[in-house]
Design a protein around this motif. Sequence first.
Motif, PDB file in Angstrom:
ATOM      1  N   ARG A 153      36.323  39.178  31.006  1.00 45.81           N
ATOM      2  CA  ARG A 153      35.858  39.535  29.668  1.00 45.81           C
ATOM      3  C   ARG A 153      36.458  38.608  28.615  1.00 45.81           C
ATOM      4  N   GLY A 173      26.317  35.760  29.804  1.00 42.42           N
ATOM      5  CA  GLY A 173      27.535  36.221  30.453  1.00 42.42           C
ATOM      6  C   GLY A 173      28.246  37.311  29.682  1.00 42.42           C
ATOM      7  N   VAL A 174      28.272  37.191  28.354  1.00 46.46           N
ATOM      8  CA  VAL A 174      28.913  38.215  27.531  1.00 46.46           C
ATOM      9  C   VAL A 174      28.152  39.535  27.623  1.00 46.46           C
ATOM     10  N   THR A 181      28.884  41.120  31.068  1.00 41.62           N
ATOM     11  CA  THR A 181      30.242  41.653  31.132  1.00 41.62           C
ATOM     12  C   THR A 181      30.373  42.929  30.317  1.00 41.62           C
ATOM     13  N   THR A 196      34.878  27.961  35.736  1.00 41.54           N
ATOM     14  CA  THR A 196      35.314  28.020  34.337  1.00 41.54           C
ATOM     15  C   THR A 196      36.111  26.783  33.958  1.00 41.54           C
ATOM     16  N   SER A 238      26.307  31.385  28.022  1.00 43.23           N
ATOM     17  CA  SER A 238      27.464  32.157  27.568  1.00 43.23           C
ATOM     18  C   SER A 238      27.035  33.488  26.978  1.00 43.23           C
ATOM     19  N   GLU A 267      34.745  35.089  28.988  1.00 46.66           N
ATOM     20  CA  GLU A 267      33.371  35.076  28.501  1.00 46.66           C
ATOM     21  C   GLU A 267      33.317  35.164  26.973  1.00 46.66           C
ATOM     22  N   SER A 312      34.685  31.875  25.558  1.00 44.19           N
ATOM     23  CA  SER A 312      33.733  30.817  25.876  1.00 44.19           C
ATOM     24  C   SER A 312      32.544  30.841  24.928  1.00 44.19           C
ATOM     25  N   TYR A 358      20.218  38.305  31.231  1.00 42.38           N
ATOM     26  CA  TYR A 358      21.426  37.693  31.785  1.00 42.38           C
ATOM     27  C   TYR A 358      21.232  37.233  33.232  1.00 42.38           C
TER      28      TYR A 358
END
Length: 291
Positions: free
Chosen positions: A145, A187-188, A191, A82, A184, A148, A151, A208
Amino acid sequence: MKLQLSIYAVVIIDIILSGTLGFCYRTGDRKYIWKNVSNLGYFRALCGIATLGLALLVDRYPVSAMRSLYFYSYYVLYLGLTALAFKLYFEIFRKATVAFPGFSRWGSSILAWIIVVIVAIAMMNLGSANSGQDPVARGAINMVRAIETVSLCVVAMLFYLVRSMGLSWRSKVYGIMTGFLLASLGGVIQTAQYQFHLESNVILIAFYQYAGIISLIIWIGYAFLPEPLPRPVTVPADSPVYRWSQIAAALGAKTQVAMPEPQHSFFLADVEKVVDKVFTRHMQETPESNG
């Protein structure tokens, strides 16, 4: 902790592509201009190798010990990855706003505010019921969380900024931001599915899982795409981008106030009036008047 065969394949492909990404951006002029992309690729390959190694060693050590080792290793590597990603975001911001110095000079301040927002979001969700009872695990999940979510917002903002600055789609800045936007978003979604225990969906899982691989392919492809010649950015005088650039340039600028010089002419005139009064009084007080 055993990984399915499909996940093994994804991890191995990710390692190979990440290493290729690091190598591609370490050759030619790219190693001077896009060194951070190379660092991101090599570190991502290292994360994949560590994850794969821990998964292969799961049967040789106690389950509790391997869980703790995997947990702390994962989050330490995640924070490192990150940090490299946000460093690259900052570099993209400077490259995209090079025509507007007002924005460029505030890049470090914006990055500091992003970190503050991440910490604030993580702190607000410490008591979330979906995070479990372990305070360490709860804090780690909330941190992921928050990172993500922020980001994705930062990447979306940078992508819009790149589009607003009129950069060509052939530019590496454009390609890198496209890959980040896709990764991104994946990733969201991942999560959110784990956090809120959403029902598994084959399409979402595939998205994902392969979003990162598609992003790596995009970045590698842009490494071999010729960079277009820079062109001047022209915007109308009443453009919001131009106005905000002027405002950003003015904010925090050190201004110097010039103190007015003393008016010597008026000062001398006042002195002359005093001298005349003294001289007149002295002439009135003569010996004849006293006698």
